[in-house]
Design an enzyme around this catalytic site. Structure first.
Site, PDB file in Angstrom:
ATOM      1  N   ASN A  17      72.156   2.906 -13.050  1.00  0.00           N
ATOM      2  CA  ASN A  17      71.472   3.437 -12.110  1.00  0.00           C
ATOM      3  C   ASN A  17      71.195   2.020 -10.997  1.00  0.00           C
ATOM      4  OD1 ASN A  17      67.661   3.790 -12.049  1.00  0.00           O
ATOM      5  ND2 ASN A  17      68.916   4.143 -11.015  1.00  0.00           N
ATOM      6  N   CYS A  87      59.658   0.589 -12.038  1.00  0.00           N
ATOM      7  CA  CYS A  87      61.714   1.582 -11.899  1.00  0.00           C
ATOM      8  C   CYS A  87      62.179   1.031 -14.021  1.00  0.00           C
ATOM      9  CB  CYS A  87      62.180   1.387 -11.353  1.00  0.00           C
ATOM     10  SG  CYS A  87      64.505   1.646 -11.169  1.00  0.00           S
ATOM     11  N   ASN A  89      65.109   0.774 -15.657  1.00  0.00           N
ATOM     12  CA  ASN A  89      65.771   0.334 -15.358  1.00  0.00           C
ATOM     13  C   ASN A  89      66.197  -1.077 -14.503  1.00  0.00           C
ATOM     14  OD1 ASN A  89      67.644   1.672 -17.013  1.00  0.00           O
ATOM     15  ND2 ASN A  89      67.886   3.130 -15.646  1.00  0.00           N
ATOM     16  N   ASN A 179      54.236   5.680 -13.873  1.00  0.00           N
ATOM     17  CA  ASN A 179      54.744   6.368 -12.476  1.00  0.00           C
ATOM     18  C   ASN A 179      55.242   7.586 -13.020  1.00  0.00           C
ATOM     19  OD1 ASN A 179      57.708   6.067 -14.203  1.00  0.00           O
ATOM     20  ND2 ASN A 179      59.112   5.380 -12.153  1.00  0.00           N
ATOM     21  N   ASN A 212      59.282  12.241 -10.684  1.00  0.00           N
ATOM     22  CA  ASN A 212      60.586  12.512 -11.331  1.00  0.00           C
ATOM     23  C   ASN A 212      60.562  14.021 -11.781  1.00  0.00           C
ATOM     24  OD1 ASN A 212      60.979   9.725 -10.027  1.00  0.00           O
ATOM     25  ND2 ASN A 212      59.707   9.338 -11.190  1.00  0.00           N
ATOM     26  N   GLU A 230      65.330  11.433  -9.257  1.00  0.00           N
ATOM     27  CA  GLU A 230      64.345  10.827  -8.796  1.00  0.00           C
ATOM     28  C   GLU A 230      64.087  10.683  -7.819  1.00  0.00           C
ATOM     29  OE1 GLU A 230      64.929   6.565 -10.405  1.00  0.00           O
ATOM     30  OE2 GLU A 230      66.317   6.501 -11.352  1.00  0.00           O
ATOM     31  N   CYS A 239      67.818   6.727 -15.570  1.00  0.00           N
ATOM     32  CA  CYS A 239      65.976   6.875 -14.991  1.00  0.00           C
ATOM     33  C   CYS A 239      65.261   5.859 -16.517  1.00  0.00           C
ATOM     34  CB  CYS A 239      65.480   7.541 -14.851  1.00  0.00           C
ATOM     35  SG  CYS A 239      63.634   7.359 -14.358  1.00  0.00           S
ATOM     36  N   GLY A 240      65.013   4.507 -16.443  1.00  0.00           N
ATOM     37  CA  GLY A 240      65.028   3.861 -17.325  1.00  0.00           C
ATOM     38  C   GLY A 240      63.115   4.643 -17.405  1.00  0.00           C
ATOM     39  N   THR A 241      62.070   3.917 -16.787  1.00  0.00           N
ATOM     40  CA  THR A 241      61.421   5.183 -17.012  1.00  0.00           C
ATOM     41  C   THR A 241      61.156   6.737 -17.644  1.00  0.00           C
ATOM     42  OG1 THR A 241      60.871   5.393 -14.456  1.00  0.00           O
ATOM     43  CG2 THR A 241      59.916   3.172 -16.277  1.00  0.00           C
TER      44      THR A 241
END
Length: 310
Positions: A17, A87, A89, A179, A212, A230, A239-241
């Site tokens: 990412n 975000c 990442n 988010n 997302n 995303e 996508c970390g979250t």
């Protein structure tokens, strides 16, 4: 030739990412959405899923209230220039930049975001493995971020989500990690389609600012794989979250909710760009561990961007 100062940048990624990092420590730049989108353009610009502006919290109006908790603010923009709350990442890459620039040392670090303060842990040495999944230290080693608690709507329209791609529809779980996310478990990740276009999400009122969307398959016990669209970027390699939202949704589905069992739980989440390790504690705190790498640095000629630099 332009005599205006050139704009310094770095390029980094977390599980592929990727981000353009713009140091603006004193908050002097004004980057419009059009400028961010131009920088993130993969053919005509530098290229990235998003842009991270590094600013002192005390120098940014959205972060001043957090300045006593976190010296640095992550001003994150999606690849289309739109503003995002968080975000996952990106937070790890932000921490890696601070370490590389000598603005932070290994150990614990507070970072201000639009979703609140997030705490990162950069390993000091190979023996400092205080976080789940943490491997050997070093400039490319894993970084752990305390992502806070997930918010899940109760019964009602906001909790009854449907995702549609082509002729396929799936129920999805609404998970907010600072988010918004919609998480759908599918039989095959190919069912998600190309993900260049946002999947249809109903009811739209559940996500007034868009969302997302994660598609998830099982790989083994407490081990899943995902693809993601995303918001504002299209399909990304990670996508970390989103991985955190997937872990939370999987734990509820599997009956391993730590708030119910009283025991922490850890899932491995494979993304197209690598692997993340996500844990949740009985108090609801979610932690994410993964790599963060700076791959290049350079300067942008302001004459290419025009005068839109503040």
């Amino acid at each position: 030739m332009s005599t205006a100062p050139r704009l310094a940048f770095l390029k980094g990624h977390g599980t592929e990412n990727d981000f353009v990092i713009v140091p603006d420590l004193d908050g002097r730049l004004e980057l419009s959405a059009a400028t961010v989108a131009r920088i993130c353009d993969r053919r005509a610009g530098i290229g990235g899923d998003g842009l991270i502006r590094v600013v002192r919290s005390s120098a940014h109006p959205e972060a001043r209230a957090m300045a006593d908790q976190a010296e640095w603010f992550m001003d994150y923009r999606n690849g289309d220039g739109s503003i995002a709350e968080m975000c996952g990442n990106g937070v790890r890459v932000f921490a890696r930049y601070l370490q590389r620039a000598g603005l932070a040392e290994a150990g614990d670090l507070a970072i201000a975001t639009r979703a609140g303060v997030r705490r990162a842990h950069i390993a000091k040495d190979a023996g400092d493995a205080a976080r789940p999944g943490e491997a050997a230290a070093g400039p490319d080693g894993p970084i752990t971020v305390v992502m806070g608690e997930a918010a899940l709507p109760g019964p009602g329209p906001e909790g009854e989500i449907t995702i549609t791609v082509g002729d396929h529809s799936w129920p999805a779980r609404n998970v907010n990690m600072g988010n918004p996310h919609a998480v759908a478990f599918v039989d095959d990740l190919a069912q998600a389609g190309d993900l260049f276009t946002a999947p249809a999400v109903r009811p739209a009122a559940a996500y007034p600012n868009g969302t997302n969307v994660e598609f998830v398959v099982d790989r083994g016990p407490r081990h899943v794989a995902m693809r993601v669209h995303e918001r504002g970027s299209g399909e990304t390699r990670s996508c970390g979250t989103g991985a955190c939202a997937v872990m939370v949704a999987a734990a509820r589905r599997d009956g391993t909710d730590p708030a119910v069992t009283g025991h922490p739980v850890t899932y491995t989440v494979d993304v197209p760009g690598g692997r993340l390790v996500i844990s949740e504690r009985p108090d609801g705190t979610v932690e994410m561990t993964g790599p963060a790498v700076i791959v290049a640095e350079g300067e942008i000629d302001p004459s290419w961007l025009g005068t839109d630099l503040g």
